[in-house]
Design an enzyme around this catalytic site. Structure first.
Site, PDB file in Angstrom:
ATOM      1  N   SER A   1       0.873  -1.169   0.000  1.00 12.72           N
ATOM      2  CA  SER A   1       0.000   0.000   0.000  1.00 12.72           C
ATOM      3  C   SER A   1       0.912   1.221   0.000  1.00 12.72           C
ATOM      4  O   SER A   1       1.766   1.357   0.884  1.00 12.72           O
ATOM      5  CB  SER A   1      -0.889  -0.016   1.237  1.00 12.72           C
ATOM      6  OG  SER A   1      -1.888   0.979   1.130  1.00 12.72           O
ATOM      7  N   GLU A   2       0.758   2.119  -0.999  1.00 11.12           N
ATOM      8  CA  GLU A   2       1.795   3.139  -1.193  1.00 11.12           C
ATOM      9  C   GLU A   2       1.861   4.182  -0.075  1.00 11.12           C
ATOM     10  O   GLU A   2       2.810   4.949  -0.012  1.00 11.12           O
ATOM     11  CB  GLU A   2       1.651   3.817  -2.561  1.00 11.12           C
ATOM     12  CG  GLU A   2       0.408   4.649  -2.755  1.00 11.12           C
ATOM     13  CD  GLU A   2      -0.654   3.898  -3.539  1.00 11.12           C
ATOM     14  OE1 GLU A   2      -0.695   2.650  -3.434  1.00 11.12           O
ATOM     15  OE2 GLU A   2      -1.448   4.550  -4.239  1.00 11.12           O
ATOM     16  N   ASN A   3       0.858   4.188   0.812  1.00 13.06           N
ATOM     17  CA  ASN A   3       0.965   5.096   1.947  1.00 13.06           C
ATOM     18  C   ASN A   3       1.906   4.559   3.028  1.00 13.06           C
ATOM     19  O   ASN A   3       2.125   5.230   4.038  1.00 13.06           O
ATOM     20  CB  ASN A   3      -0.420   5.402   2.535  1.00 13.06           C
ATOM     21  CG  ASN A   3      -1.170   4.154   2.935  1.00 13.06           C
ATOM     22  OD1 ASN A   3      -1.182   3.171   2.205  1.00 13.06           O
ATOM     23  ND2 ASN A   3      -1.775   4.183   4.091  1.00 13.06           N
TER      24      ASN A   3
END
Lengths: 248, 212
Positions: free
Chosen positions: B46-48
């Site tokens: 998840s890119e966060n």
């Protein structure tokens, strides 16, 4: 030898050695001015410095250039600074959750610079690391590349991006000590850690201030050198998209 | 019958391989996580700032500090790790992620993709999409073959501002699957959804495709 610390890590003989401030308003005192650049940590509403954003609003400082991945929601987070028209320009990767933002932008009252999220993160990391420019493949052949120098490396095109610094970074961490050593919780780390390095002054709010020595040096995410001021403050921690599964 | 969104996601999940690190976009691609084949161990990024994304929490167990890139509450797995946004995009831009599955407004026959802005409309931003298509080893676009007016979204050239150039190597729509192998200039048709005819797909495809 300097005098030892009390339980909060505050040096008893010379309190100025502690980075702990009483509250958010105190922590921003003397740091704000019209036209300043502010980095504000968080991803959506996750890991935003709620109390410092509210305190920045209360300073009534104007014409802020705000570097933040998102722009909050209506009335909360950076949405509060939009309502009061304190923000002149946003540098962000995604701003889709805010009607007031949309209204001001479409009305020409607000400038907006979109950066790809990874480019934004790297510009902040680079700025904090003393790197004024770097090359990435992200955005080659798109509007993002317009006006930027390009260079060929090993037969592929790359575009030049520049490092970002801010007059002030306001960030949110989980635990911190009087030296400014920080650890973050789960995905609330996001932009907070790189932004801590890129502020001329970095002010952090934490869920809990712990005594110096309580954090294991092996587990510190942001070393205290990047933090100038720290407060302990309660956060509302709103969830934008609460999603659950059924119990079988 | 054209595939439903869930069936499109299930078809995309067949592209997952054991040991893959995978980033799923927001929308239909998120559904791919529900169809990971048995015996295939993939790690979702998840890119966060998370690797090893777990399922949604049970009611009452939500943690505001633990969300995915769609800002949904999620959970950890024993293998999970957290990191900051710069490290997250070092994984993405640096070519460490094996596969990205993302939505699209338009895909062109040369692999160009447009999925972030429509001129004249309020633009929300590209988020991490440009970094993903520029850096991830293999990108699959998952989208409805035509728009609401019935016009093809699989085009000779994108009309909307690009997210990335020549980066899509597979297209999965409600009508079928198209692949563009390494070094190939065009896509070729790989399969059709059940009861979808070749004539129907040809009529709804503007892109110059190798029809198998």
């Amino acid at each position: 030898m300097p005098a030892r610390s009390d339980s909060l890590g505050v040096n008893k003989k010379d309190k100025t050695l502690s980075k702990i401030y009483k509250n958010a308003a105190d922590a921003l005192a003397g740091l704000t001015f019209d036209g300043m650049t502010v980095m504000s940590g968080g991803f959506g509403l996750c890991g935003i410095a709620e109390n410092l954003i509210a305190a920045l609003r209360d300073t009534a400082v104007k014409d802020i250039t705000c570097i933040s991945n998102n722009a909050g929601v209506d009335g909360f987070g950076l949405g509060q600074l939009l309502e009061t028209r304190q923000i002149k320009k946003m540098i962000s990767s995604y701003v889709g959750e805010n009607k007031e933002f949309e209204r001001q932008f479409l009305g020409g009252e607000l400038e907006l610079e979109f950066n790809p999220q990874g480019t934004l993160a790297e510009r902040i990391r680079a700025g904090g690391a003393g790197i004024p420019g770097f090359y990435v493949k992200t955005g080659v052949g798109t509007v993002i590349a317009e006006g930027k120098p390009t260079r060929d490396f090993n037969g592929e095109d790359y575009i030049m991006e520049t490092g970002l610094r801010a007059d002030l970074s306001i960030i949110k961490a989980w635990k911190g000590d009087a030296q400014g050593n920080l650890i973050f919780n789960s995905t609330a780390r996001n932009f907070n850690a790189p932004m801590a390095t890129a502020g001329k002054v970095t002010v952090v709010e934490v869920d809990e201030i712990v005594p110096v020595g309580a954090l294991d040096p092996n587990h510190i995410h942001t070393p205290g050198i990047f933090v100038q001021r720290i407060i302990e403050a309660k956060c509302e921690k709103r969830v934008e998209n609460r999603t659950v599964r059924e119990k079988n | 019958m054209a595939w439903t969104r869930d069936q499109m996601a299930a078809r995309a999940a067949q592209e997952l391989q054991d040991g893959y690190y995978v980033n799923l976009g927001i929308g239909i691609p998120t559904l791919v996580a529900n169809h990971i084949p048995d015996g295939v161990d993939v790690t979702l990024q998840s890119e966060n700032g998370m690797l090893g994304m777990g399922p949604f929490p049970y009611e009452g167990e939500e943690n505001a500090d633990l969300i995915n890139a769609g800002k949904q509450t999620i959970t950890t797995l024993p293998k999970s790790s957290f990191f900051d946004s710069a490290t997250s995009f070092a994984m993405i831009r640096g070519g460490h992620i094996d596969l990205s599955i993302l939505g699209a407004m338009e895909v062109a026959e040369n692999g160009d993709i447009a999925n972030w802005m429509i001129p004249g409309k309020m633009v929300k931003g590209m988020g991490g999409a440009m970094d993903l298509v520029a850096g991830v080893k293999r990108c699959i676009a998952l989208f409805d073959h035509t728009n609401k007016r019935g016009e093809s979204k699989f085009l000779k050239a994108c009309t909307l501002p690009l997210t990335g150039q020549k980066c899509i190597s597979m297209v999965i729509t409600d009508l079928g699957v198209f692949t563009r192998d390494e070094g190939q200039k065009r896509f070729r048709m790989l399969e059709l959804a059940p009861d979808v005819t070749l004539d129907e797909v040809k009529a709804k495809t503007e892109a110059d495709v190798v029809w198998g």
